[in-house]
Design an enzyme around this catalytic site. Structure first.
Site, PDB file in Angstrom:
ATOM      1  N   GLU A  39      81.853  24.793  47.170  1.00 36.65           N
ATOM      2  CA  GLU A  39      81.533  24.813  48.608  1.00 36.65           C
ATOM      3  C   GLU A  39      80.101  25.293  48.801  1.00 36.65           C
ATOM      4  O   GLU A  39      79.720  26.342  48.292  1.00 36.65           O
ATOM      5  CB  GLU A  39      82.499  25.756  49.322  1.00 36.65           C
ATOM      6  CG  GLU A  39      82.111  26.118  50.734  1.00 36.65           C
ATOM      7  CD  GLU A  39      82.895  27.297  51.275  1.00 36.65           C
ATOM      8  OE1 GLU A  39      82.397  27.950  52.230  1.00 36.65           O
ATOM      9  OE2 GLU A  39      83.998  27.587  50.772  1.00 36.65           O
ATOM     10  N   THR A  68      81.527  26.865  56.218  1.00 36.84           N
ATOM     11  CA  THR A  68      81.024  27.308  57.521  1.00 36.84           C
ATOM     12  C   THR A  68      80.805  26.108  58.438  1.00 36.84           C
ATOM     13  O   THR A  68      79.821  26.038  59.178  1.00 36.84           O
ATOM     14  CB  THR A  68      79.738  28.155  57.383  1.00 36.84           C
ATOM     15  OG1 THR A  68      79.813  28.971  56.214  1.00 36.84           O
ATOM     16  CG2 THR A  68      79.572  29.073  58.587  1.00 36.84           C
ATOM     17  N   LYS A 128      92.787  28.726  54.781  1.00 39.43           N
ATOM     18  CA  LYS A 128      92.002  29.793  54.173  1.00 39.43           C
ATOM     19  C   LYS A 128      92.296  31.101  54.895  1.00 39.43           C
ATOM     20  O   LYS A 128      92.059  31.211  56.106  1.00 39.43           O
ATOM     21  CB  LYS A 128      90.517  29.411  54.283  1.00 39.43           C
ATOM     22  CG  LYS A 128      89.505  30.515  54.170  1.00 39.43           C
ATOM     23  CD  LYS A 128      88.113  29.907  54.361  1.00 39.43           C
ATOM     24  CE  LYS A 128      87.118  30.919  54.871  1.00 39.43           C
ATOM     25  NZ  LYS A 128      85.771  30.328  55.050  1.00 39.43           N
ATOM     26  N   GLY A 158      86.306  39.063  49.541  1.00 37.46           N
ATOM     27  CA  GLY A 158      86.689  40.270  48.827  1.00 37.46           C
ATOM     28  C   GLY A 158      87.586  40.044  47.635  1.00 37.46           C
ATOM     29  O   GLY A 158      88.181  40.993  47.115  1.00 37.46           O
TER      30      GLY A 158
END
Length: 214
Positions: A39, A68, A128, A158
């Site tokens: 991505e 995004t 996601k 994270g």
């Protein structure tokens, strides 16, 4: 589906900030290790140039696309350069539907059950969980309990080799690796070392599970 019969998780590399000059060297290291998706977030330098280069070089072996993505115009540009993966931080039904019309796999970002079901209603089969670190594995476990069979959840935000086991036990289907894998300026060799550490952690956890079942 029980964990015993769950397929191996997929891994998407998030190369935020990479340039077209760097992208093929880094991508080669990732594709050779079996990373299933790459991505390029749209706030990277010349992202559509990078995506087109990726698709030409690795499109047969890896799902290449944009992250995004929040606007319909961006979906059209992604299609124009041959991208096959669309990742978003949010759920926008129009974006999801247009991606599907163009043969692009959408992976919208969700947090709550309401958002997850809105994404599914729009046609998404992969979602996601973002940001995963603030929701945590227990949230994922509860969410997976009510989602329709066949819907895959990718943890993004994270995620690294230190917490793979927690996410795996919660039933995650895939991982999106951002800054734990790549930061601007890193070489292909540096990214490869980080990818190896993460993939080794997945393999080690799978071996532990098999040993427990034996």
């Amino acid at each position: 589906m029980s964990s015993k019969h769950r397929p191996a998780p997929f891994v998407i590399a998030i190369l935020r900030g990479i340039t077209p000059k760097e992208v093929l060297g880094v991508a080669e290291a990732l594709v050779s290790r079996g990373v299933s998706g790459i991505e390029i977030p749209l706030n990277s330098p010349d992202p559509f140039v990078s995506i087109e280069l990726l698709q030409r070089a690795f499109g047969r072996d890896c799902q290449c696309g944009a992250g995004t993505v929040t606007e319909l115009e961006q979906v059209e540009r992604l299609h124009a350069v041959g991208g096959r993966l669309l990742v978003a931080p949010n759920i926008d039904a129009a974006v999801v539907r247009r991606a599907l019309e163009l043969g692009i796999e959408p992976m919208p970002g969700v947090g709550s059950a309401s958002e997850a079901f809105a994404a599914i209603a729009a046609g998404a089969s992969k979602i996601k969980l973002f940001p995963a670190s603030t929701y945590g594995p227990d949230h994922l476990r509860a969410l997976k309990a009510v989602l329709p069979a066949g819907v895959q959840v990718c943890a993004v935000g994270g995620v690294d080799e230190r917490n793979v086991a927690h996410w795996s036990r919660a039933g995650v289907d895939g991982y999106g690796l951002g800054s734990s894998l790549y930061r601007p300026g890193m070489t292909g060799a540096q990214v490869a070392a980080r990818a190896d550490a993460f993939l080794a952690a997945i393999a080690a956890h799978d071996e532990d599970k098999q040993g427990m079942r034996a």
